[in-house]
Write a protein that holds these residues in place. Structure first.
Motif, PDB file in Angstrom:
ATOM      1  N   SER A  37      12.268 -81.232  43.309  1.00 12.16           N
ATOM      2  CA  SER A  37      11.308 -80.456  41.695  1.00 12.16           C
ATOM      3  C   SER A  37      12.226 -79.356  40.844  1.00 12.16           C
ATOM      4  O   SER A  37      12.777 -78.892  39.912  1.00 12.16           O
ATOM      5  N   LEU A  64       1.894 -76.453  41.203  1.00 11.31           N
ATOM      6  CA  LEU A  64       2.717 -77.195  41.191  1.00 11.31           C
ATOM      7  C   LEU A  64       3.523 -77.881  42.378  1.00 11.31           C
ATOM      8  O   LEU A  64       3.590 -79.468  42.473  1.00 11.31           O
ATOM      9  N   ALA A 107       3.127 -84.390  37.985  1.00 11.12           N
ATOM     10  CA  ALA A 107       2.387 -82.986  36.793  1.00 11.12           C
ATOM     11  C   ALA A 107       3.759 -82.059  36.902  1.00 11.12           C
ATOM     12  O   ALA A 107       3.935 -81.773  36.175  1.00 11.12           O
ATOM     13  N   VAL A 108       4.967 -82.193  37.888  1.00  8.70           N
ATOM     14  CA  VAL A 108       5.984 -81.459  37.515  1.00  8.70           C
ATOM     15  C   VAL A 108       6.793 -82.202  36.403  1.00  8.70           C
ATOM     16  O   VAL A 108       7.514 -81.648  35.610  1.00  8.70           O
ATOM     17  N   VAL A 130       8.912 -73.818  37.208  1.00  7.44           N
ATOM     18  CA  VAL A 130       7.298 -74.442  37.246  1.00  7.44           C
ATOM     19  C   VAL A 130       6.657 -73.742  37.973  1.00  7.44           C
ATOM     20  O   VAL A 130       6.727 -72.915  39.091  1.00  7.44           O
ATOM     21  N   PRO A 131       5.316 -73.955  37.939  1.00  8.08           N
ATOM     22  CA  PRO A 131       4.677 -72.808  38.250  1.00  8.08           C
ATOM     23  C   PRO A 131       3.976 -73.683  39.553  1.00  8.08           C
ATOM     24  O   PRO A 131       4.213 -74.195  39.987  1.00  8.08           O
ATOM     25  N   HIS A 145       5.711 -83.116  33.492  1.00  8.52           N
ATOM     26  CA  HIS A 145       5.027 -83.541  32.509  1.00  8.52           C
ATOM     27  C   HIS A 145       5.348 -82.301  32.348  1.00  8.52           C
ATOM     28  O   HIS A 145       5.565 -81.555  30.749  1.00  8.52           O
ATOM     29  N   HIS A 146       5.052 -81.075  33.277  1.00  9.72           N
ATOM     30  CA  HIS A 146       5.761 -79.650  32.615  1.00  9.72           C
ATOM     31  C   HIS A 146       7.248 -79.547  32.652  1.00  9.72           C
ATOM     32  O   HIS A 146       7.416 -78.042  31.798  1.00  9.72           O
ATOM     33  N   LEU A 147       8.180 -80.225  32.680  1.00  8.42           N
ATOM     34  CA  LEU A 147       9.519 -80.726  32.499  1.00  8.42           C
ATOM     35  C   LEU A 147       9.980 -81.331  31.460  1.00  8.42           C
ATOM     36  O   LEU A 147      11.456 -81.143  31.192  1.00  8.42           O
TER      37      LEU A 147
END
Length: 641
Positions: free
Chosen positions: A282, A562, A316-317, A558-559, A319-321
């Motif tokens: 990540s 996640l 999920a990672v 990244v939160p 999608h966030h990035l």
């Protein structure tokens, strides 16, 4: 990324056609590493031939093809890898009057060797590489490998000639080549499921150690020289540690990774990244999105078994990035499709079970890109493995015992059934296959190194039918305990010198290159390695949160929700599959008559382990029997037995 090979044989000085044929045959065996072209260069009077298979990544023009000759025609190079500070070196060389014909890092490396000499040039490089450099004036060959052992290089000197190659396939393809199995190396395979350097499966064939250059002058013995030492970096790091301050460590990490990532993102072909959704991958993808393409491609593997499936976390990672994410759901049929190819791809016995998903994700990635970034190295550099903390706790309990020597002597007098319980509570008898003599020895040791090493053995006694030596040559120095006493530092060092180059990087290199995919590992840039050596052990874990320095970087991008979870590792549900869909394949390969054909295995011991695995519970893992399966598959592929 490419494949290199070569031969120096003075007996062929008057046979240029034989030299060319030898080099071309060796290069052809490496065609998978370089699907974009093949080159061969010979120095007939010297009996020298260099060969190269090209995977074009930077400067795709024909002018950048190899082997390449320096502008003054003194040096010729065959090179595999990437130089990440190439542009910086190029500017410096231009200021010294060098005129470049290409934009390739090959020419930059070549002219650096010409300008400064190979030894000094190596000290200036930041990258992953293995290369052969022939000095036509001095009649000297130099072989060199990068500091961390990312790129492979095998070599052999026999009967007055020296041959080398990126893989053993190249050496096998050299005319008149012969070698016998090294029985000590074969036995060593079963301790950690890889053959430790400098050994190879063949007697007399060696792996060039990381951070090492070999110099060979016709008629002399090869000279091995270490040009960079992790031991020196580790000891220097302890003497010049960073303060235990989050802000200072975070700033140092950000500065190093920003520079490193910019170099790793240089490419003239499409790039992507392998993404599990864990901290290491990540972090790489987050920095890739920040410094590189707007929407990089990412690739992950998923399973139906939730104990092994990280695909939702990876998605999920991604999608966030904002990446273009690709996911492959893998089942036992997918594994069975590629398992028969493993002995061909890993052309000496190799049994890391995650080699299967690594090959599958490489196949998927190659359909979209030619280069991927990987997060390998984060656990070794920043203390990510649970075993580090478990073994440290066990070791500290042992060292706290008031009479270690007396306890060791007492263990020699008491029966096993009396001492088993206390030893298990101390964490000294974690595996029933560990023996009391070994434990008595470990209790007398001043440092954790042998205790940690023995705790990682898969087979305490290799399942072979012959006597063998365990006194293998060691290519890496021990750390001075007066300077580096900390158990965590010493375990990370041991893994970085052994497991990383001999297992994890072999796994990634062979899997990716088997499909013509370049894999880059930014976390193993030596500049980050040297920084990691300066970070105090207390800063590598915060409570239950391991790899704290990487978390300081990732938290900004990244939160934590996640990626903050239990480490799973890049594995498949192989224990379940080998008791189900893969059992017929394994049963057939482990048939007593097939195991006996080579004369190498202790067949009753192997069969006992196989039956114990099949009847055992969930805690009976497949690792030990997987080692035998991969060894037997290799024997049948390469020796016919």
């Amino acid at each position: 990324m490419c494949g290199i090979a070569g031969v120096i044989d003075k007996r062929l000085a008057d046979a240029p056609q034989q030299l060319t044929a030898s080099a071309e045959a060796m290069a052809a065996a490496l065609a998978h590493r370089g699907p974009d072209g093949q080159g061969c260069w010979i120095d007939g009077p010297a009996g020298v031939a260099l060969a190269h298979r090209r995977l074009a990544v930077v400067d795709l023009s024909p002018a950048a093809a190899q082997p390449m000759e320096s502008a003054d025609r003194r040096f010729v190079i065959a090179y595999n890898g990437e130089i990440y500070n190439a542009q910086e070196l190029r500017r410096e060389l231009i200021s010294l009057g060098v005129v470049f014909r290409t934009y390739s890092d090959t020419e930059i490396l070549l002219e650096a060797c010409c300008q400064w000499g190979p030894r000094k040039a190596l000290s200036r490089l930041a990258g992953m590489f293995a290369f052969a450099l022939w000095d036509q004036r001095e009649r000297v060959l130099v072989l060199a490998r990068d500091r961390m052992g990312i790129k492979p290089l095998y070599w052999q000197q026999e009967s007055g000639r020296l041959i080398f190659g990126s893989e053993l396939k190249a050496l096998r393809a050299c005319p008149n080549w012969s070698a016998e199995i090294d029985r000590d190396a074969f036995a060593a395979l079963f301790a950690r499921l890889y053959i430790p350097a400098p050994l190879s499966i063949y007697r007399g064939v060696s792996k060039l150690a990381p951070g090492t250059m070999l110099t060979w002058r016709l008629g002399d013995e090869p000279l091995l020289e270490t040009y960079w030492s992790l031991a020196d970096s580790a000891m220097d790091g302890r003497l010049n540690s960073l303060p235990e301050d989050d802000r200072v460590v975070a700033e140092a990490m950000e500065a190093a990774l920003s520079d490193i990532m910019r170099g790793h993102l240089i490419s003239d072909v499409p790039m992507g990244a392998l993404l599990s959704g864990g901290i290491d991958s990540s972090t790489i993808v987050a920095l890739m999105a920040e410094f590189g393409a707007d929407r990089p491609h990412t690739f992950s593997i998923g399973y139906d078994d939730p104990d092994f499936d990280e695909s939702d976390h990876a998605a999920a990672v991604a999608h966030h990035l904002g990446t273009v994410h690709h996911q492959l759901r893998v089942n036992a049929s997918d594994a069975l499709r590629v398992i028969p190819r493993l002995a061909e791809i890993y052309d000496e016995p190799f049994a890391d079970g995650s080699q299967v998903p690594t090959l599958l994700v490489s196949e998927m990635a190659r359909r979209e890109v030619a280069v991927v970034l990987s997060g390998d190295g984060g656990d070794e550099l920043f203390g990510g493995y649970d075993r580090y903390w478990e073994r440290s706790a066990q070791w500290n309990r042992v060292k706290a015992l008031p009479v270690q020597g007396g306890l060791a002597a007492l263990l020699g007098l008491l029966p096993l059934n009396i001492v088993t319980g206390p030893l298990r509570r101390l964490g000294l008898l974690a595996d029933a296959r560990q023996s009391l003599p070994v434990i008595r020895h470990l209790l007398r040791l001043p440092v954790i190194d042998p205790f940690y090493g023995s705790s990682q053995f898969v087979w305490a006694k290799p399942p072979v039918s012959y006597p063998f030596s365990q006194n293998h040559p060691q290519t890496w120095p021990q750390l001075n305990p007066a300077i580096v006493p900390d158990a965590l530092d010493r375990m990370q060092y041991a893994d970085t010198m052994t497991v990383l180059p001999d297992d994890l990087l072999v796994k990634v290199d062979r899997a990716s290159m088997s499909v013509g995919l370049e894999a880059r590992v930014p976390l193993l840039d030596h500049r980050l390695v040297e920084l990691a050596c300066r970070i105090p052990a207390s800063m590598r874990r915060r409570g239950n949160a391991a790899k704290w320095p990487l978390r300081l970087v990732l938290d900004k991008r990244v939160p934590a929700a996640l990626f903050d979870r239990r480490k799973m590792g890049f594995h498949m549900p192989m224990t379940h599959w080998m008791k189900g869909p893969l059992r017929p394949w394994a049963e057939e390969l482990l048939a007593p008559h097939r195991l006996a054909s080579s004369g190498l295995f202790d067949v009753p011991a192997v069969r006992a382990e196989w039956l114990a695995f099949q009847s055992g519970g969930a805690d009976r893992t497949y690792d030990a029997i997987w080692g035998v399966l991969m060894a037997q598959a290799w024997l049948e592929r390469w020796t016919g037995g």
